[in-house]
Each structure stands twice: as structure tokens, then as C-alpha cells.
Motif scaffolding. Structure first.
Motif, PDB file in Angstrom:
ATOM      1  N   ALA A 130      -8.151 -24.000   3.297  1.00 30.05           N
ATOM      2  CA  ALA A 130      -9.068 -23.754   2.176  1.00 30.05           C
ATOM      3  C   ALA A 130     -10.457 -24.324   2.433  1.00 30.05           C
ATOM      4  CB  ALA A 130      -8.488 -24.331   0.894  1.00 30.05           C
ATOM      5  N   SER A 131     -10.545 -25.311   3.324  1.00 32.53           N
ATOM      6  CA  SER A 131     -11.848 -25.926   3.601  1.00 32.53           C
ATOM      7  C   SER A 131     -12.674 -25.139   4.617  1.00 32.53           C
ATOM      8  CB  SER A 131     -11.659 -27.362   4.096  1.00 32.53           C
ATOM      9  OG  SER A 131     -11.128 -27.362   5.422  1.00 32.53           O
ATOM     10  N   LEU A 132     -12.071 -24.137   5.211  1.00 34.91           N
ATOM     11  CA  LEU A 132     -12.766 -23.360   6.244  1.00 34.91           C
ATOM     12  C   LEU A 132     -13.568 -22.229   5.607  1.00 34.91           C
ATOM     13  CD1 LEU A 132      -9.859 -23.228   8.834  1.00 34.91           C
ATOM     14  CD2 LEU A 132     -11.861 -24.745   8.840  1.00 34.91           C
ATOM     15  N   PRO A 133     -14.632 -21.787   6.294  1.00 34.28           N
ATOM     16  CA  PRO A 133     -15.444 -20.685   5.753  1.00 34.28           C
ATOM     17  C   PRO A 133     -14.616 -19.415   5.547  1.00 34.28           C
ATOM     18  CG  PRO A 133     -16.496 -21.672   7.689  1.00 34.28           C
ATOM     19  CD  PRO A 133     -15.127 -22.262   7.590  1.00 34.28           C
ATOM     20  N   MET A 134     -15.011 -18.627   4.585  1.00 33.00           N
ATOM     21  CA  MET A 134     -14.380 -17.334   4.311  1.00 33.00           C
ATOM     22  C   MET A 134     -15.245 -16.235   4.918  1.00 33.00           C
ATOM     23  SD  MET A 134     -11.691 -18.207   2.669  1.00 33.00           S
ATOM     24  CE  MET A 134     -11.115 -16.610   2.143  1.00 33.00           C
ATOM     25  N   ILE A 135     -14.619 -15.157   5.290  1.00 31.27           N
ATOM     26  CA  ILE A 135     -15.385 -14.037   5.863  1.00 31.27           C
ATOM     27  C   ILE A 135     -16.120 -13.283   4.762  1.00 31.27           C
ATOM     28  CG2 ILE A 135     -13.470 -12.387   5.776  1.00 31.27           C
ATOM     29  CD1 ILE A 135     -14.674 -11.396   8.569  1.00 31.27           C
ATOM     30  N   GLU A 136     -17.300 -12.855   5.121  1.00 29.61           N
ATOM     31  CA  GLU A 136     -18.084 -11.991   4.233  1.00 29.61           C
ATOM     32  C   GLU A 136     -18.243 -10.664   4.944  1.00 29.61           C
ATOM     33  OE1 GLU A 136     -21.690 -13.822   2.793  1.00 29.61           O
ATOM     34  OE2 GLU A 136     -20.702 -15.780   2.649  1.00 29.61           O
ATOM     35  N   TRP A 137     -17.455  -9.690   4.487  1.00 30.70           N
ATOM     36  CA  TRP A 137     -17.480  -8.388   5.121  1.00 30.70           C
ATOM     37  C   TRP A 137     -18.767  -7.647   4.736  1.00 30.70           C
ATOM     38  CZ3 TRP A 137     -14.214  -7.473   8.870  1.00 30.70           C
ATOM     39  CH2 TRP A 137     -12.960  -8.087   8.874  1.00 30.70           C
TER      40      TRP A 137
END
Length: 142
Positions: A130-137
Motif C-alpha cells: 500500500a505504501s508503493l506508488p500506484m499506476i496512472e494509466w
């Protein structure tokens, strides 16, 4: 105060130092000095950390691959191979995957370096992910 023994199966045993439990000490147990005990515990801790880090790495890779699969790619690696695609959507998605993958691994290894150094406690798997960046498609028509 306890006296410590290492069984030949690798298990660590502790007995009262007053001799009241000496009948429980088996012949295949080796007595440990305080220094040997500390070394044994340190080695066990290092192995536990290494195992946990390996599990984190596998989970992060699976997170990356699953995000790519949800978009129709076989894996994050597969998605990244479209970086030079002549189809704009695939090219932009590949570039987004490359940037995201790099950001995820940079943050993951930063956190894991802190765990290895002892400056951070090993987090629960869900907390790490949860602490890692999320992808922005990107929003691009096919």
C-alpha cells in the motif's frame, strides 16, 4: 540466568543455570557461550530478514504483473516492450508502465534498505504494498 545449548537439528535450547534441568540436556546438544549464542541469534535474524525481503520482492513483482494483466498484457515486462509501438495507446501505456515500475522498485528498495539497516521495522506485506506508488494509466483512444 540461563545456559543455552544448540541441538544437532539446529534448535536452540535454554535451561536453568542452577542445574535443576540438567537431566533434560541431551548428548547431542552443544553448550553455547554468550558470544556463540549472540552469533546464532544474529544469523537466525539475518535469515528471517532475507526470507522476508525475498517474499516482499515476489509480492511487489506480482503486484506489477497483475496491474499489467488487468490492462490486457501478459505481465509488466510484456507491457514495457510496447515502448516503441507505432500504436499510440500501447506506446503511452508502455511508457506509463516503465515509469511506474521504476518508481515502485526505487521506493521498494529504499524501504528494504532501511529494514536491512535496522532503521525500520519490517512492515506487514499489505502495508508495504500500500505504501508503493500506484499506476496512472494514460487516457488514449485505441
Amino acid at each position: 540466568m540461563m545456559k543455552h545449548f544448540l541441538h544437532n537439528d539446529g534448535s536452540l535450547w535454554a535451561f536453568e543455570s542452577d542445574g535443576s534441568q540438567d537431566d533434560l540436556i541431551m548428548s547431542d546438544m552443544l553448550p553455547l557461550t554468550e558470544e556463540e549464542l549472540a552469533q546464532h541469534r544474529s544469523a537466525q535474524h539475518a535469515q528471517t530478514i532475507q526470507d522476508r525481503i525475498a517474499a516482499y520482492i515476489m509480492a511487489v513483482q506480482e503486484m506489477l504483473d497483475e496491474a499489467a494483466r488487468q490492462r490486457g498484457y501478459d505481465s509488466i515486462l510484456s507491457a514495457c516492450t510496447y515502448a516503441a509501438s507505432t500504436i499510440e495507446r500501447f506506446r503511452q501505456e508502455a511508457q506509463a508502465c516503465i515509469a511506474w515500475r521504476d518508481a515502485v522498485w526505487a521506493e521498494c528498495y529504499r524501504l528494504l534498505d532501511e529494514v536491512k539497516a535496522g532503521s525500520r521495522q519490517a512492515p506487514q506485506m499489505a502495508v508495504l504494498l500500500a505504501s508503493l506508488p500506484m499506476i496512472e494509466w494514460p487516457v488514449v483512444a485505441l
